[in-house]
Design an enzyme around this catalytic site. Structure first.
Site, mmCIF file in Angstrom:
data_model
loop_
_atom_site.group_PDB
_atom_site.id
_atom_site.type_symbol
_atom_site.label_atom_id
_atom_site.label_comp_id
_atom_site.label_asym_id
_atom_site.label_seq_id
_atom_site.Cartn_x
_atom_site.Cartn_y
_atom_site.Cartn_z
ATOM 1 N N GLY A 8 7.279 -46.069 23.645
ATOM 2 C CA GLY A 8 7.526 -46.247 25.332
ATOM 3 C C GLY A 8 8.467 -47.847 25.369
ATOM 4 O O GLY A 8 8.026 -48.504 26.348
ATOM 5 N N GLY A 11 10.482 -48.937 28.293
ATOM 6 C CA GLY A 11 9.694 -49.135 29.803
ATOM 7 C C GLY A 11 9.534 -50.567 30.161
ATOM 8 O O GLY A 11 10.010 -51.314 29.602
ATOM 9 N N GLN A 12 8.827 -50.697 31.187
ATOM 10 C CA GLN A 12 8.644 -52.037 31.872
ATOM 11 C C GLN A 12 8.153 -52.963 30.887
ATOM 12 O O GLN A 12 8.675 -54.114 30.988
ATOM 13 C CB GLN A 12 7.615 -51.894 33.014
ATOM 14 C CG GLN A 12 7.591 -53.142 33.942
ATOM 15 C CD GLN A 12 6.097 -53.331 34.920
ATOM 16 O OE1 GLN A 12 5.349 -52.471 34.231
ATOM 17 N NE2 GLN A 12 6.209 -54.175 35.434
ATOM 18 N N ILE A 35 12.161 -41.976 24.321
ATOM 19 C CA ILE A 35 12.437 -40.538 24.458
ATOM 20 C C ILE A 35 13.648 -40.323 25.374
ATOM 21 O O ILE A 35 14.158 -41.098 26.079
ATOM 22 C CB ILE A 35 11.418 -39.943 25.745
ATOM 23 C CG1 ILE A 35 10.932 -40.903 26.796
ATOM 24 C CG2 ILE A 35 9.777 -39.800 24.924
ATOM 25 C CD1 ILE A 35 10.250 -40.123 28.045
ATOM 26 N N ASP A 54 8.449 -39.382 20.846
ATOM 27 C CA ASP A 54 7.800 -38.866 22.204
ATOM 28 C C ASP A 54 6.345 -38.728 21.818
ATOM 29 O O ASP A 54 5.789 -38.160 20.779
ATOM 30 C CB ASP A 54 8.346 -37.405 22.591
ATOM 31 C CG ASP A 54 7.590 -36.775 23.784
ATOM 32 O OD1 ASP A 54 6.439 -36.968 24.043
ATOM 33 O OD2 ASP A 54 8.182 -35.791 24.503
ATOM 34 N N ILE A 55 5.335 -39.385 22.536
ATOM 35 C CA ILE A 55 3.989 -39.626 22.409
ATOM 36 C C ILE A 55 3.384 -38.180 22.183
ATOM 37 O O ILE A 55 2.207 -38.174 21.576
ATOM 38 C CB ILE A 55 3.349 -40.872 23.291
ATOM 39 C CG1 ILE A 55 2.055 -41.090 22.515
ATOM 40 C CG2 ILE A 55 3.146 -40.059 24.597
ATOM 41 C CD1 ILE A 55 1.550 -42.628 23.070
ATOM 42 N N TYR A 143 -4.967 -42.109 36.663
ATOM 43 C CA TYR A 143 -4.435 -42.976 35.914
ATOM 44 C C TYR A 143 -5.720 -43.925 35.407
ATOM 45 O O TYR A 143 -5.851 -44.250 34.149
ATOM 46 C CB TYR A 143 -3.651 -44.112 36.698
ATOM 47 C CG TYR A 143 -3.039 -45.234 36.052
ATOM 48 C CD1 TYR A 143 -2.331 -45.126 35.194
ATOM 49 C CD2 TYR A 143 -3.718 -46.503 36.469
ATOM 50 C CE1 TYR A 143 -1.604 -46.204 34.498
ATOM 51 C CE2 TYR A 143 -3.039 -47.719 35.818
ATOM 52 C CZ TYR A 143 -2.129 -47.668 34.965
ATOM 53 O OH TYR A 143 -1.527 -48.699 34.414
ATOM 54 N N LYS A 147 -7.502 -44.224 31.632
ATOM 55 C CA LYS A 147 -7.565 -45.506 31.206
ATOM 56 C C LYS A 147 -9.003 -45.717 30.373
ATOM 57 O O LYS A 147 -9.100 -46.283 29.372
ATOM 58 C CB LYS A 147 -7.224 -46.729 32.036
ATOM 59 C CG LYS A 147 -5.667 -46.823 32.059
ATOM 60 C CD LYS A 147 -4.940 -47.143 31.173
ATOM 61 C CE LYS A 147 -3.469 -47.300 31.426
ATOM 62 N NZ LYS A 147 -2.657 -47.307 30.073
HETATM 63 N N1 SER Z 1 0.473 -51.671 37.350
HETATM 64 C C1 SER Z 1 -0.383 -50.458 37.287
HETATM 65 C C2 SER Z 1 -0.135 -49.788 38.532
HETATM 66 O O1 SER Z 1 -0.019 -50.313 39.594
HETATM 67 C C3 SER Z 1 -1.757 -50.900 37.193
HETATM 68 O O2 SER Z 1 -1.907 -51.112 36.106
HETATM 69 O O3 SER Z 1 -0.267 -48.382 38.616
#
Ligand code: SER
Length: 323
Positions: A8, A11-12, A35, A54-55, A143, A147
């Site tokens: 990744g 990414g950010q 990816i 690709d994970i 999400y 986690k």
């Molecule tokens: N920054 C993330 C989100 O807003 C939270 O970990 O989904």
């Protein structure tokens, strides 16, 4: 010397963490795993090795680990909270299936593994103010479910197989480099872009919605420091609360107006993001991270705001206002 694979990496977080890791451990020792469709560009591409990883594809991860003799994996692949609600099956496949692939490969090849958790691992039944390290984790989002599963699975692999898994619960992360995309805390990045561009910001969350946030340089340092921490001092592993600032939309708006007085914000609520934000803590207690590996943030809201505005003006070619 470490040989690191970042999954990744475009990414950010990954786009900045990969460059930071290359600065510390050497350009050729940090592989940028990406990816197709999210290829590396510029310095990220030119400064070191890059591979398609690709994970969800264990063969690709395993081949790259063998090819570069990898001993540390940074697993940064994820769908953020709001976009995950639209694609829950994919969020599970990446967040849990992908982590399982990383754990198994780390077990086979003796790799250390960093996988971020989040303020999103908490839910409505969690104490919201100064949320303790060890507390109720019953998240309401997919999400958050991925986690919490990731935290438990990572601790299990550490206990059962001796895999060196470590993690921090990131707050909303703010940076001027790569946009987040699809998160609940994204507004705290978008607001700076609007302010610097001279646009009125449409805030998706209502006043009084407090969440923990962090400037990217602190988050990157946390990711490095937790993996460098003395294991003998670690009572926790997956995952540590870390914190630096907590604010609501009014506080960040007023802080930006200290620097850009003509800036305006209006409210245009996004019910999904509001619901998610309401279920997350207002602020985390990061005492355990401070005690077990000397975590300490460097940026507060004022320092971050100065740096964001300065760098976004450069990035967006907006001249400094005349004094
Ligand atoms: N920054 C993330 C989100 O807003 C939270 O970990 O989904």
């Amino acid at each position: 010397m470490k040989n690191i694979l970042v999954i990744g990496a475009t990414g950010q977080i990954g786009s900045e963490l990969t460059m930071k890791l290359r600065g510390i451990y050497g350009n050729s020792n940090v592989v940028c795993g990406y990816i197709p469709g999210a290829e590396p560009h510029g310095a990220l591409l030119e400064s070191g090795p890059a591979e398609i990883v690709d994970i969800t594809n264990p063969e690709q991860i395993s081949a790259t680990v063998k090819k570069y003799n990898i001993d540390t994996i940074y697993n940064l692949a994820a769908l953020l909270s709001a976009v995950a609600e639209a694609r829950p099956q994919l969020a599970w496949k990446i967040g849990v299936g992908g982590l399982y692939n990383c754990l198994e490969i780390s077990r086979e090849h003796g790799c250390a593994l960093f996988t971020p958790s989040s303020i999103g691992s908490f839910g409505a039944s969690t104490p919201h103010v100064k949320t303790p390290q060890d507390t109720i984790q019953r998240p309401d989002t997919i999400y958050g479910v991925t986690k919490v599963t990731g935290e438990l699975l990572s601790d299990y692999y550490a206990r059962r197989f001796g895999v060196d898994t470590r993690s921090v619960r990131f707050p909303g992360l703010i940076s001027y480099t790569t946009l987040p995309g699809g998160g609940t805390t994204d507004y705290a990045v978008d607001i700076y872009y609007a302010a610097v561009k001279g646009e009125t910001f449409k805030c998706p969350l209502k006043p009084g919605t407090f969440m923990d946030m962090m400037y990217m340089p602190d988050a990157l340092r946390a990711a490095v420091e937790i993996m460098e921490a003395d294991p003998a001092r670690l009572i926790h592993r997956n995952s540590f609360n870390i914190a630096s600032m907590s604010f609501d939309p009014e506080i960040i708006y007023n802080k930006i107006r200290e620097h850009i007085p003509e800036f305006r914000m209006e409210y245009e609520l996004d019910p999904l993001r509001q619901k998610i934000a309401d279920s997350w803590p207002d602020s985390l207690d990061d005492t355990c991270a401070r005690q077990e590996w000397d975590w300490a943030p460097e940026y507060d809201l004022e320092a971050m705001t100065r740096d964001m505005i300065l760098n976004l003006r450069k990035k967006l070619l907006v001249p400094e206002p005349a004094l």
